[in-house]
Design a protein around this motif. Structure first.
Motif, short mmCIF file in Angstrom:
data_model
loop_
_atom_site.label_atom_id
_atom_site.label_comp_id
_atom_site.label_asym_id
_atom_site.label_seq_id
_atom_site.Cartn_x
_atom_site.Cartn_y
_atom_site.Cartn_z
N GLY A 54 0.77 -1.21 0.31
CA GLY A 54 -0.20 0.11 0.13
C GLY A 54 0.91 1.40 0.02
O GLY A 54 0.59 2.25 -0.60
N ALA A 55 1.82 1.33 0.92
CA ALA A 55 2.82 2.54 0.75
C ALA A 55 3.66 2.77 -0.39
O ALA A 55 3.59 3.76 -1.05
N ALA A 56 3.87 1.46 -1.19
CA ALA A 56 4.59 1.72 -2.38
C ALA A 56 3.68 2.18 -3.56
O ALA A 56 4.16 3.03 -4.39
N ALA A 57 2.46 1.85 -3.45
CA ALA A 57 1.54 2.05 -4.40
C ALA A 57 1.11 3.62 -4.27
O ALA A 57 0.72 4.44 -5.18
N PHE A 58 0.92 4.24 -3.03
CA PHE A 58 0.64 5.50 -2.70
C PHE A 58 2.15 6.40 -3.08
O PHE A 58 1.76 7.58 -3.75
N ALA A 59 3.07 5.75 -2.78
CA ALA A 59 4.21 6.52 -3.26
C ALA A 59 4.32 6.59 -4.76
O ALA A 59 4.61 7.72 -5.39
N GLY A 60 3.95 5.64 -5.70
CA GLY A 60 4.12 5.52 -6.88
C GLY A 60 3.01 6.48 -7.42
O GLY A 60 3.25 7.27 -8.45
N ALA A 61 1.76 6.68 -6.92
CA ALA A 61 0.69 7.74 -7.24
C ALA A 61 1.09 9.09 -7.00
O ALA A 61 1.07 9.79 -8.11
N LEU A 62 1.75 9.43 -5.92
CA LEU A 62 2.33 10.52 -5.68
C LEU A 62 3.36 10.78 -6.64
O LEU A 62 3.37 12.11 -7.42
N HIS A 63 4.34 10.07 -7.16
CA HIS A 63 5.25 10.24 -8.11
C HIS A 63 4.92 10.36 -9.51
O HIS A 63 5.21 11.38 -10.17
N ALA A 64 3.85 9.76 -9.74
CA ALA A 64 3.08 9.99 -11.11
C ALA A 64 2.27 11.19 -11.08
O ALA A 64 2.37 11.59 -12.60
N SER A 65 1.75 11.61 -10.22
CA SER A 65 1.05 12.97 -10.26
C SER A 65 1.89 14.15 -10.21
O SER A 65 1.37 15.09 -10.40
N GLY A 66 3.25 13.92 -10.02
CA GLY A 66 4.15 15.10 -10.04
C GLY A 66 4.33 15.71 -8.96
O GLY A 66 5.05 16.74 -8.62
N ILE A 67 3.97 15.01 -7.68
CA ILE A 67 4.32 15.51 -6.30
C ILE A 67 5.32 14.92 -5.60
O ILE A 67 5.52 13.78 -5.61
N HIS A 68 6.51 15.77 -5.65
CA HIS A 68 7.90 15.13 -5.36
C HIS A 68 8.29 15.73 -3.90
O HIS A 68 8.94 15.28 -3.39
N THR A 69 7.66 16.95 -3.31
CA THR A 69 8.21 17.55 -2.17
C THR A 69 7.04 17.85 -1.44
O THR A 69 5.75 18.01 -1.89
#
Length: 92
Positions: A54-69
């Protein structure tokens, strides 16, 4: 060779998430074995795999949406609050 946050870079998050989820399902379906002595350890390991997926999927969703900071996340929150017509929060 450096990637600029392209499709190849995003694929790793989803591969990690689906791999952990698949491993968790396989271990869950195997059961506790002949003796139940290792059951608490195995239950903890399986739940860790599910939480990690779940954490990896959430991090992937954030990364894919352009949220890095954190500032990107704050800006996204401001946009969402503006979209639902809620007054901005007071920050110190």
């Amino acid at each position: 060779m450096e990637t600029g946050g392209g499709r190849e870079d995003e694929l790793w998050w989803w591969a990690a998430s689906s791999g952990q989820l698949a491993a968790g399902v396989v271990l869950y379906r195997r059961g506790c074995g002949r003796s139940g002595a290792a059951m608490p350890f195995k239950a903890f390991a399986i739940s860790t795999l599910f939480v990690g997926a779940g954490a990896a999927a959430f991090a992937g969703a954030l990364h894919a949406s352009g949220i890095h900071t954190v500032d990107d996340m704050k800006q996204t929150g401001k946009c969402i609050r503006r979209w639902i017509k809620v007054p901005p929060r007071e920050t110190n």
